[in-house]
Motif scaffolding. Structure first.
Motif, PDB file in Angstrom:
ATOM      1  N   GLY A 220      31.231   2.743  44.369  1.00 59.85           N
ATOM      2  CA  GLY A 220      30.575   3.356  45.701  1.00 59.85           C
ATOM      3  C   GLY A 220      29.344   3.662  44.934  1.00 59.85           C
ATOM      4  N   LEU A 221      28.675   3.672  43.699  1.00 58.83           N
ATOM      5  CA  LEU A 221      27.721   4.324  43.322  1.00 58.83           C
ATOM      6  C   LEU A 221      26.732   3.540  42.829  1.00 58.83           C
ATOM      7  N   GLY A 222      25.342   3.952  42.822  1.00 62.47           N
ATOM      8  CA  GLY A 222      24.950   2.966  42.227  1.00 62.47           C
ATOM      9  C   GLY A 222      24.743   3.724  40.330  1.00 62.47           C
ATOM     10  N   LEU A 223      24.250   1.837  39.710  1.00 63.26           N
ATOM     11  CA  LEU A 223      24.240   2.846  38.812  1.00 63.26           C
ATOM     12  C   LEU A 223      23.907   4.003  37.891  1.00 63.26           C
ATOM     13  N   ARG A 224      24.089   5.470  37.209  1.00 59.98           N
ATOM     14  CA  ARG A 224      23.153   6.373  36.841  1.00 59.98           C
ATOM     15  C   ARG A 224      22.847   6.489  35.776  1.00 59.98           C
ATOM     16  N   LEU A 225      22.289   7.036  34.984  1.00 65.22           N
ATOM     17  CA  LEU A 225      21.155   7.053  33.845  1.00 65.22           C
ATOM     18  C   LEU A 225      21.692   8.504  32.953  1.00 65.22           C
ATOM     19  N   ILE A 226      22.096   7.876  31.743  1.00 70.73           N
ATOM     20  CA  ILE A 226      22.503   9.288  31.267  1.00 70.73           C
ATOM     21  C   ILE A 226      21.381   9.221  29.974  1.00 70.73           C
ATOM     22  N   TYR A 227      20.841   8.425  29.022  1.00 69.35           N
ATOM     23  CA  TYR A 227      20.254   8.278  28.098  1.00 69.35           C
ATOM     24  C   TYR A 227      19.477   7.470  27.961  1.00 69.35           C
ATOM     25  N   TYR A 228      18.012   7.468  27.210  1.00 73.60           N
ATOM     26  CA  TYR A 228      17.324   6.965  27.079  1.00 73.60           C
ATOM     27  C   TYR A 228      16.422   7.050  25.908  1.00 73.60           C
ATOM     28  N   SER A 229      15.682   5.709  25.125  1.00 76.08           N
ATOM     29  CA  SER A 229      14.910   6.098  24.231  1.00 76.08           C
ATOM     30  C   SER A 229      13.635   4.627  23.479  1.00 76.08           C
ATOM     31  N   PHE A 230      13.063   5.441  23.949  1.00 73.73           N
ATOM     32  CA  PHE A 230      11.240   4.255  23.656  1.00 73.73           C
ATOM     33  C   PHE A 230      11.199   3.934  22.607  1.00 73.73           C
ATOM     34  N   ASP A 231      12.173   4.445  21.090  1.00 73.06           N
ATOM     35  CA  ASP A 231      11.803   4.419  19.606  1.00 73.06           C
ATOM     36  C   ASP A 231      12.630   4.682  18.771  1.00 73.06           C
ATOM     37  N   VAL A 232      12.807   4.536  17.966  1.00 71.04           N
ATOM     38  CA  VAL A 232      14.059   5.383  16.774  1.00 71.04           C
ATOM     39  C   VAL A 232      13.447   6.704  17.293  1.00 71.04           C
ATOM     40  N   LYS A 233      12.977   6.878  17.132  1.00 68.70           N
ATOM     41  CA  LYS A 233      12.326   8.780  16.880  1.00 68.70           C
ATOM     42  C   LYS A 233      12.670   9.344  17.873  1.00 68.70           C
ATOM     43  N   ASP A 234      12.527   8.593  19.317  1.00 64.47           N
ATOM     44  CA  ASP A 234      12.481   8.822  20.510  1.00 64.47           C
ATOM     45  C   ASP A 234      13.794   9.173  21.838  1.00 64.47           C
ATOM     46  N   ILE A 235      14.555   9.853  22.013  1.00 64.59           N
ATOM     47  CA  ILE A 235      15.928   9.620  23.071  1.00 64.59           C
ATOM     48  C   ILE A 235      15.407  11.180  23.988  1.00 64.59           C
ATOM     49  N   ASN A 236      15.339  10.824  25.271  1.00 65.81           N
ATOM     50  CA  ASN A 236      15.589  11.539  25.886  1.00 65.81           C
ATOM     51  C   ASN A 236      16.752  11.348  27.310  1.00 65.81           C
ATOM     52  N   LYS A 237      17.479  12.641  27.888  1.00 61.68           N
ATOM     53  CA  LYS A 237      17.877  12.837  29.009  1.00 61.68           C
ATOM     54  C   LYS A 237      17.489  12.493  29.846  1.00 61.68           C
ATOM     55  N   GLY A 238      19.099  11.774  30.093  1.00 60.09           N
ATOM     56  CA  GLY A 238      19.077  10.759  31.748  1.00 60.09           C
ATOM     57  C   GLY A 238      19.269  11.751  32.731  1.00 60.09           C
ATOM     58  N   GLU A 239      19.626  11.434  34.158  1.00 58.33           N
ATOM     59  CA  GLU A 239      20.208  11.875  34.861  1.00 58.33           C
ATOM     60  C   GLU A 239      21.720  12.551  34.643  1.00 58.33           C
ATOM     61  N   ILE A 240      22.458  12.011  34.110  1.00 55.12           N
ATOM     62  CA  ILE A 240      23.546  12.857  33.516  1.00 55.12           C
ATOM     63  C   ILE A 240      23.969  13.000  32.364  1.00 55.12           C
TER      64      ILE A 240
END
Lengths: 112, 111
Positions: A40-60
């Motif tokens: 009943g919910l859409g996909l929700r972003l947890i984490y994302y990474s744009f390269d090996v040295k780049d890590i970012n928090k997502g929505e949850i």
């Protein structure tokens, strides 16, 4: 062979256990993502990474951590699993020159 | 708050009965709108990307269109193999790759 693979495909675990979900890709993409999907919910972003040295928090991101071991590998960890983390987990990749994301087959995680 | 809303939640069609799915969005500064198909137990499969109002894309029996506030996925003369959940996602202009998904429309096509 699939371009984006996830292991395991299914996992049942108990509350408090540490769990690692793994994602590998052969598409040569720089960007990788972790999502969860609940009924009943859409996909929700947890984490994302744009390269090996780049890590970012997502929505949850609370209760989760990630590791980008190489361009092709991105792992998601649940340090101390709880029942409301029961969900389908998907890894996705995209090329830095394009916006389209390509998804893996998913991991069904059940926390008892 | 930015939102992506898909309607209807579920759609049951007879084979050959054309219909449309709706995806409305309220993000500011749309960078792109994406349609995916998801079969049970599988990951979303990319269908289309739309970037500007008036744009249309087609693939077999599917046609996606985009306006300033919504997108439609038209299914023409559907077949049972078109049964799936169709997901819409939007990317905001400064969101650097992050997609915001709707909850999906589950389509069942009966022979």
């Amino acid at each position: 062979d699939a371009d984006v693979t996830q292991t395991p495909r299914n996992r049942i675990t108990k509350t408090g256990k540490r769990i690692m979900l793994e994602c590998s890709q052969t598409k040569g993409h720089d960007r990788m993502y972790w999502y969860r999907q609940d009924p009943g919910l859409g996909l929700r972003l947890i984490y994302y990474s744009f390269d090996v040295k780049d890590i970012n928090k997502g929505e949850i991101s609370d209760g989760y951590s990630v590791s980008r071991q190489a361009q092709a590998k991105f792992s998601l960890s649940l340090e101390s699993a709880i029942p409301n983390q029961t969900a389908l987990y998907f890894c996705a990749t995209s090329d830095l020159r394009a916006d389209t994301q390509y998804f893996g087959p998913g991991t069904r995680l059940t926390v008892l | 708050e930015d939102q992506v809303t898909q309607s209807p939640e579920a759609l049951r069609l007879q084979e050959g009965e054309s219909s449309s799915l709706n995806c409305s969005y309220t993000v500011s500064g749309l960078r792109g709108l994406f349609w995916y198909r998801q079969d049970p137990g599988k990951g979303p499969e990319f269908l289309f990307t739309l970037y500007s109002a008036g744009e249309e894309k087609e693939k077999e029996r599917l046609k996606a269109t985009l306006t300033k506030k919504e997108s439609f996925l038209h299914i023409t003369a559907p077949k049972p193999e078109d049964s799936a959940t169709y997901l819409c996602a939007v990317q905001e202009g400064d969101s650097w790759g992050k997609l915001q998904f709707g909850a999906g429309t589950q389509v069942v096509v009966t022979p």
